[in-house]
Design an enzyme around this catalytic site. Structure first.
Site, PDB file in Angstrom:
ATOM      1  N   ASP A 212      -7.017  18.484 -14.720  1.00 37.26           N
ATOM      2  CA  ASP A 212      -7.282  17.173 -15.345  1.00 37.26           C
ATOM      3  C   ASP A 212      -6.828  17.337 -16.711  1.00 37.26           C
ATOM      4  OD1 ASP A 212      -7.975  15.507 -16.158  1.00 37.26           O
ATOM      5  OD2 ASP A 212      -9.889  15.334 -14.898  1.00 37.26           O
TER       6      ASP A 212
ATOM      7  N   LYS B 192      -8.347   5.962 -19.498  1.00 39.48           N
ATOM      8  CA  LYS B 192      -8.602   6.576 -20.851  1.00 39.48           C
ATOM      9  C   LYS B 192      -7.413   6.454 -21.349  1.00 39.48           C
ATOM     10  CE  LYS B 192     -12.745   8.182 -18.603  1.00 39.48           C
ATOM     11  NZ  LYS B 192     -12.679   8.403 -17.357  1.00 39.48           N
TER      12      LYS B 192
ATOM     13  N   TYR C  37     -16.898  17.602 -14.879  1.00 45.49           N
ATOM     14  CA  TYR C  37     -16.653  15.929 -15.556  1.00 45.49           C
ATOM     15  C   TYR C  37     -17.818  15.713 -14.584  1.00 45.49           C
ATOM     16  CZ  TYR C  37     -16.326  10.753 -14.738  1.00 45.49           C
ATOM     17  OH  TYR C  37     -17.053   9.906 -14.611  1.00 45.49           O
TER      18      TYR C  37
ATOM     19  N   ARG D  12       0.735  -1.074   0.243  1.00 46.88           N
ATOM     20  CA  ARG D  12      -0.141  -0.488  -0.188  1.00 46.88           C
ATOM     21  C   ARG D  12       1.047   1.231  -0.092  1.00 46.88           C
ATOM     22  NH1 ARG D  12      -1.521   2.168   4.407  1.00 46.88           N
ATOM     23  NH2 ARG D  12      -1.978   0.491   5.856  1.00 46.88           N
TER      24      ARG D  12
END
Length: 406
Positions: free
Chosen positions: A197, A222, A124, A72
């Protein structure tokens, strides 16, 4: 003058080198959840001195050089991906998450009490959903404004204790382009952090950090992965303090990208430059076709923008991207159009090798109330096309026959 490596070279040759034990050309997947103490902490292969290698890699994990202990906190496969994406952005530090939404949540977690985040009115839908309905419900303050309007942006900064400006460039789905350099100047003036972004452009088409962005964010689902088989997110920065805080939050929240998903994303990343250039080639031809079609009311594509928006596209972007939004004229049936398409399945997401069509009002942006959508120009007849790498003649034929049937 020192030679500057190209994008594809960085994607293939950043940080990983075949070690002397097995000589594997492709980096391995490290599935281990935990690591024996006393390990070397990376891919040291003896090509430089140990001291030099530790100096190069001392900010890999926390504020200082450390060894691997728990996945982690740091996993070799994820670290390799984080460093590679950071290198593509010409940034020093990278962090990878289980989704783009997780990256957003970690950045919002930087805010203290009475501090606010400013984000775009045509963001978004998932960004709106998290900031307004999740973070907002927990007391995080937010302001929504049209960030292409610098006067409106400065008014918002004057009257609120804004510490983060979050902007998508181009925006989703109207593809608006904001001025990164001027937003950066405003952010510095009002002691805020500018987060861009860059998902729609990718590091290949736009370099926000070179224009003044403090932090760059991606949904790696993406273009960066590009094969519709991994959900992920990434953050890059050259600000050591911001990185250290985000690394602490990443480790504390634990929304990290798995080793296998990191490895898949590394594999997809190797062809990013090739894929996106083919996709933009296709998109430019398709945008020109749709722009002239008598059944299309309006199209949104950065390559066709004029005026200030057109100037900004040329100033900030190497090429105009591979996303096209369109509105059919009112007399035509959107459902018939969608049903007639062969190579554009109706699906969420974008940026992968296959073409897709999305209906924002009922899908990606359904979290935004209808009156808010209409206020920003996001109508129920708007569709977003993600252009893939198929042969462009086939995509044109598919769109043409579908438009004949509406």
């Amino acid at each position: 003058m020192k030679h500057k490596k190209g994008f594809s070279t960085k994607a293939l040759h950043t940080h990983y080198k075949p070690n002397k034990d097995d000589g594997a050309i492709v980096a391995p997947v490290h599935f281990s959840t935990t690591f024996k103490f006393g390990n070397n902490g990376g891919y040291y292969d003896g090509s430089i001195s140990r001291k030099e290698w530790e100096e190069e890699n001392r900010f890999k994990f926390n504020n200082d050089y450390t060894h691997y202990d728990y996945s982690r906190t740091a996993n070799p496969t994820r670290i390799l991906l984080e460093q590679t994406i950071a290198a593509l952005d010409n940034n020093t530090y990278g962090l990878c998450y289980s989704s783009g939404s997780a990256a957003l949540a970690n950045i919002v977690a930087l805010l203290g009490s009475n501090e606010s985040i400013l984000f775009s009115s045509d963001a978004y839908g998932g960004t709106y959903r998290f900031i307004v309905k999740v973070a907002g419900a927990q007391g995080i303050k937010y302001v929504i404004a049209d960030l292409t309007d610098l006067k409106m942006t400065e008014e918002a900064l004057k009257n609120n204790n804004i510490k983060i400006i979050w902007i998508e460039i181009p925006s989703n789905p109207l593809l608006k382009v904001s001025d990164i350099s001027k937003l950066s100047q405003l952010a510095k003036k009002y002691k805020a952090m500018l987060v861009v972004d860059n998902t729609f452009a990718s590091p290949i088409l736009q370099q926000p950090s070179s224009l003044g962005a403090d932090v760059v964010v991606y949904s790696t689902t993406k273009y960066i992965n590009g094969h519709s088989d991994v959900v992920g997110g990434a953050v890059t920065t050259s600000n050591k303090e911001v990185y250290t805080r985000l690394k602490f939050i990443q480790n504390s929240i634990g929304a990290i990208l798995s080793p296998f998903d990191s490895w898949l994303t590394l594999r997809g990343l190797k062809t990013l430059e090739l894929r996106i250039n083919r996709q933009v080639d296709n998109a430019e031809i398709i945008a020109d076709f749709l722009n002239k079609h008598k059944k299309i009311k309006k199209i949104f594509y950065p390559g066709l923008f004029t005026g200030e928006q057109g100037k900004l596209v040329k100033k900030q972007m190497k090429r105009p991207g591979a996303i096209i939004s369109l509105e059919l004229k009112e007399e035509y049936d959107p459902q018939k159009f969608i049903s007639a398409l062969t190579y554009f399945p109706l699906a969420e997401s974008l940026g992968a090798v296959e073409s897709l069509i999305d209906h924002p009002a009922s899908m990606t942006h359904s979290a935004i109330p209808k009156h808010e959508r209409e206020k920003i120009g996001l109508s129920d007849s708007l569709f977003r096309l993600s252009i893939g790498i198929e042969n462009v003649e086939d995509l044109l034929e598919d769109l043409s026959q579908a438009l004949k049937q509406v």
